[in-house]
Structures are given as C-alpha cells and as structure tokens.
Motif scaffolding. Structure first.
Motif, PDB file in Angstrom:
ATOM      1  N   VAL A 158       0.842  -1.193   0.000  1.00  0.00           N
ATOM      2  CA  VAL A 158       0.000   0.000   0.000  1.00  0.00           C
ATOM      3  C   VAL A 158       0.879   1.245   0.000  1.00  0.00           C
ATOM      4  O   VAL A 158       2.088   1.190   0.270  1.00  0.00           O
ATOM      5  CB  VAL A 158      -0.921   0.036   1.233  1.00  0.00           C
ATOM      6  CG1 VAL A 158      -1.809  -1.196   1.294  1.00  0.00           C
ATOM      7  CG2 VAL A 158      -0.104   0.162   2.526  1.00  0.00           C
ATOM      8  N   GLU A 159       0.265   2.364  -0.316  1.00  0.00           N
ATOM      9  CA  GLU A 159       0.931   3.654  -0.153  1.00  0.00           C
ATOM     10  C   GLU A 159       0.588   4.172   1.237  1.00  0.00           C
ATOM     11  O   GLU A 159      -0.584   4.341   1.572  1.00  0.00           O
ATOM     12  CB  GLU A 159       0.439   4.639  -1.215  1.00  0.00           C
ATOM     13  CG  GLU A 159       1.068   6.025  -1.095  1.00  0.00           C
ATOM     14  CD  GLU A 159       0.438   7.037  -2.022  1.00  0.00           C
ATOM     15  OE1 GLU A 159       0.855   8.211  -1.976  1.00  0.00           O
ATOM     16  OE2 GLU A 159      -0.492   6.674  -2.781  1.00  0.00           O
ATOM     17  N   THR A 160       1.589   4.404   2.035  1.00  0.00           N
ATOM     18  CA  THR A 160       1.363   4.884   3.392  1.00  0.00           C
ATOM     19  C   THR A 160       1.537   6.391   3.440  1.00  0.00           C
ATOM     20  O   THR A 160       2.529   6.927   2.936  1.00  0.00           O
ATOM     21  CB  THR A 160       2.340   4.215   4.382  1.00  0.00           C
ATOM     22  OG1 THR A 160       2.169   2.788   4.312  1.00  0.00           O
ATOM     23  CG2 THR A 160       2.075   4.674   5.801  1.00  0.00           C
ATOM     24  N   VAL A 161       0.561   7.076   4.036  1.00  0.00           N
ATOM     25  CA  VAL A 161       0.628   8.538   4.139  1.00  0.00           C
ATOM     26  C   VAL A 161       0.337   8.952   5.572  1.00  0.00           C
ATOM     27  O   VAL A 161      -0.390   8.270   6.304  1.00  0.00           O
ATOM     28  CB  VAL A 161      -0.386   9.212   3.190  1.00  0.00           C
ATOM     29  CG1 VAL A 161      -0.039   8.945   1.735  1.00  0.00           C
ATOM     30  CG2 VAL A 161      -1.814   8.783   3.499  1.00  0.00           C
ATOM     31  N   ARG A 162       0.910  10.079   5.948  1.00  0.00           N
ATOM     32  CA  ARG A 162       0.582  10.661   7.249  1.00  0.00           C
ATOM     33  C   ARG A 162      -0.791  11.326   7.132  1.00  0.00           C
ATOM     34  O   ARG A 162      -1.021  12.151   6.261  1.00  0.00           O
ATOM     35  CB  ARG A 162       1.625  11.681   7.679  1.00  0.00           C
ATOM     36  CG  ARG A 162       1.344  12.282   9.060  1.00  0.00           C
ATOM     37  CD  ARG A 162       2.502  13.117   9.564  1.00  0.00           C
ATOM     38  NE  ARG A 162       2.174  13.716  10.842  1.00  0.00           N
ATOM     39  CZ  ARG A 162       1.621  14.928  10.988  1.00  0.00           C
ATOM     40  NH1 ARG A 162       1.373  15.669   9.910  1.00  0.00           N
ATOM     41  NH2 ARG A 162       1.335  15.399  12.173  1.00  0.00           N
ATOM     42  N   CYS A 163      -1.692  10.939   8.022  1.00  0.00           N
ATOM     43  CA  CYS A 163      -3.059  11.456   7.965  1.00  0.00           C
ATOM     44  C   CYS A 163      -3.545  11.666   9.396  1.00  0.00           C
ATOM     45  O   CYS A 163      -4.239  10.816   9.964  1.00  0.00           O
ATOM     46  CB  CYS A 163      -3.961  10.491   7.209  1.00  0.00           C
ATOM     47  SG  CYS A 163      -5.619  11.102   6.922  1.00  0.00           S
ATOM     48  N   ASP A 164      -3.155  12.782   9.976  1.00  0.00           N
ATOM     49  CA  ASP A 164      -3.547  13.139  11.336  1.00  0.00           C
ATOM     50  C   ASP A 164      -4.666  14.164  11.231  1.00  0.00           C
ATOM     51  O   ASP A 164      -4.440  15.305  10.820  1.00  0.00           O
ATOM     52  CB  ASP A 164      -2.346  13.710  12.085  1.00  0.00           C
ATOM     53  CG  ASP A 164      -2.659  14.003  13.547  1.00  0.00           C
ATOM     54  OD1 ASP A 164      -3.851  13.982  13.920  1.00  0.00           O
ATOM     55  OD2 ASP A 164      -1.713  14.272  14.308  1.00  0.00           O
ATOM     56  N   VAL A 165      -5.880  13.785  11.601  1.00  0.00           N
ATOM     57  CA  VAL A 165      -7.027  14.685  11.431  1.00  0.00           C
ATOM     58  C   VAL A 165      -6.952  15.904  12.337  1.00  0.00           C
ATOM     59  O   VAL A 165      -7.688  16.874  12.128  1.00  0.00           O
ATOM     60  CB  VAL A 165      -8.357  13.933  11.657  1.00  0.00           C
ATOM     61  CG1 VAL A 165      -8.543  12.842  10.612  1.00  0.00           C
ATOM     62  CG2 VAL A 165      -8.444  13.363  13.061  1.00  0.00           C
ATOM     63  N   LEU A 166      -6.085  15.875  13.346  1.00  0.00           N
ATOM     64  CA  LEU A 166      -5.900  17.046  14.196  1.00  0.00           C
ATOM     65  C   LEU A 166      -4.789  17.950  13.668  1.00  0.00           C
ATOM     66  O   LEU A 166      -4.443  18.942  14.305  1.00  0.00           O
ATOM     67  CB  LEU A 166      -5.594  16.616  15.638  1.00  0.00           C
ATOM     68  CG  LEU A 166      -6.734  15.868  16.341  1.00  0.00           C
ATOM     69  CD1 LEU A 166      -6.348  15.553  17.785  1.00  0.00           C
ATOM     70  CD2 LEU A 166      -8.035  16.673  16.303  1.00  0.00           C
TER      71      LEU A 166
END
Length: 300
Positions: free
Chosen positions: A46-54
């Motif tokens: 998979v492609e891993t991405v940083r995804c911090d909703v805060l």
C-alpha cells in the motif's frame, strides 16, 4: 478505486486494508505515524501517508487522487477531551474531502440507543453520533455503518470479554449491566459490509449491523465461556459505578481506563439494531452466529 483508510493502524483498519486489496482496490493507508504501517504484513503493498485529522495541513496530500474514504478515527483513549478532538477531526476531514472532491465516505460508528432523561447517552456514543453528523454536513456523500460489539481478535470489546472470562473465574456483575441487551457482530461481517458500502450500498444515511441475536452482557459472557471451555461464575453486585469497573479492568487488559470506561458506560443502554438491513451485505450473504464468531476470533 483508490481508497484512503483513515486509521488503518488500528484494529479494524488493519483488517480492512487486506480485505480491500483482495478485492482489487488501490489502498492508501492513512496513519498518524507512518512507521505503524510497517508492522503489518500488507505494509509493502500500500501507499502509506501521514493522515492526522488534528493536523489539517497534512490532509490535502493524503486525499489527493482518492476516490473514497473510510473514516475509522475514535479518540476515546486520548483523555477527557476526546469528544472535542473527535469533533475537530471530523470537521477538518469534512472540509478536506470537499476540497479534494472525494466521491464517497464510509464512517464506522456504534449502534445508537435512544437514550433519554433517565439514561443519557454515554460520552463515547455521544461523540460517535456527533462525528457522524459533522461528516455528513458537507457535500461529500457519507454512509455510516453502525455496528455492535465486534467479535474479533484485537477488538477492544472482544478483548474485554476475553479478559473477564480468562482472568476472572468469578465475575462480579453490576446490577445495571444485567438490564440492557447487546447485539454483537462478527468481524468478517463488518469487513464485508464495509467493502459493500464502498462498492454498492447507498451513498448516504446509515445502517445498523448486528448478528440478529440480542442478549444481555452477562449472557454474552456465558456464551464466550462456554465456547472457550472456561468455567466461570457470575455474581450479582450492587452499587458499583462504571468508573470503578473500568479501573479494575484497565490494568488487566493493558488498555487505558478512559477507553474501557467509555465502552462499559455504553452497556447501560440497549445496543441492538433497529431491524434487518438487507442492503448492507451482498445478496445471499449469511450472517455469522455468535458462537461461530467467537470460535473464529479465538482461532485468530
């Protein structure tokens, strides 16, 4: 279809990613710390991405080129301010999805009891319903899958049962826990419903997912003990508050007391489906019974 799984490092997300890959979808694993994805067997697929909703600044890159989003963020264990954080994260994701032109979002919530003045909703359930509303207030079509206690190895609800039955042969059962009913659901059925929601099911609204059998929580503990072959005894006790129960379970489960308290507080309500929802699963799909779901989870 390119699917961003927000919260792919958690229990349900880590199971959903390989299910989506098996169906031929391109998966983008959204995690607050990309190193977490490497711990899973699917990390190199998979492609891993940083995804911090805060941290809304990271969301545009995470959503670029994404067709659909599965939103699995619940910050119940982050402290007393989790409700405000859940709301802020949902609002940020709603805005980012709108800007990116995401075609569909699927959110996983819990079965919603009616509540009332005598039995107000738990903080955990209130927050989930707020997130559902906040996500749905934007232009992106949002479908909410409301599921009961998930019977799967790694689910906090399942591990709480496992801990009670394996470590406490004599289980004190508060009076309030014996009044309400729960309707659990197998992990495999939740994963299938999630994939179906992305591919076929209606784009908006919500649906209740359960196994079709409602029972009290002590009765569910008895079922677990019987399937697992564990001799246990439940003893009624009175005047035991939720926080005290959570404080006793938390160190046994190695899970923060806030998360355990949120789940236990929800057991004051009937957590059952409003009725059959045939559109949530493919035609001909057979729901997994409680005993079979427990056996599958124990064998994982």
């Amino acid at each position: 279809m390119t699917v961003l799984v927000v919260g792919s490092g958690g229990y349900l997300g880590s199971r959903l990613v390989p299910a989506l890959l098996a169906r031929g979808h391109r998966v983008r694993a959204g995690v607050t710390d990309p190193r977490r994805a490497r711990a899973h067997g699917w990390g190199d697929r998979v492609e891993t991405v940083r995804c911090d909703v805060l941290d809304p600044g990271c969301l545009p890159d995470a959503l670029t080129g994404v067709d659909s989003v599965v939103y699995l963020v619940h910050r119940m264990g982050s402290g007393p301010g989790f409700r405000a954080e859940d709301a802020a994260g949902a609002a940020a994701m709603r805005k980012a999805m709108s800007t990116a032109g995401v075609r569909r979002c699927v959110y996983v919530s819990g079965l919603a009891p009616s509540g009332g003045p005598r039995h107000p909703l738990s903080r955990h359930m209130t927050s989930r319903l707020e997130v559902e509303q906040l996500l749905s207030d934007g232009p992106t079509p949002v479908f909410t899958l409301r599921a009961g206690i998930v019977l799967g190895s790694g689910s906090v609800g399942f591990e709480m049962m496992r801990t009670l039955c394996e470590r406490l042969p004599v289980q004190p059962v508060p009076r309030w826990m014996r009044r309400s009913r729960v309707e659990p659901v197998a992990e495999r059925d939740v994963l299938e419903a999630l994939c179906h929601a992305l591919e076929v099911a209606p784009c908006t609204g919500h649906g209740d997912l359960g196994c079709g059998e409602a029972l009290t929580y002590p009765a569910l503990l008895r079922r677990f003990s019987r399937v697992a072959g564990l001799p246990t005894l439940r003893v009624p006790v009175f005047g035991v508050p939720c926080d005290l129960v959570a404080a006793g379970l938390s160190p046994l489960m190695d899970v923060d007391a806030g998360t355990v308290a949120g789940l236990i507080e929800s057991l004051r309500h009937d957590m059952v489906t409003a009725g059959p929802a045939p559109d949530l699963l493919p035609p001909g799909w057979e729901m997994t019974g409680i005993d079979d779901a427990i056996r599958r989870a124990l064998g994982d």
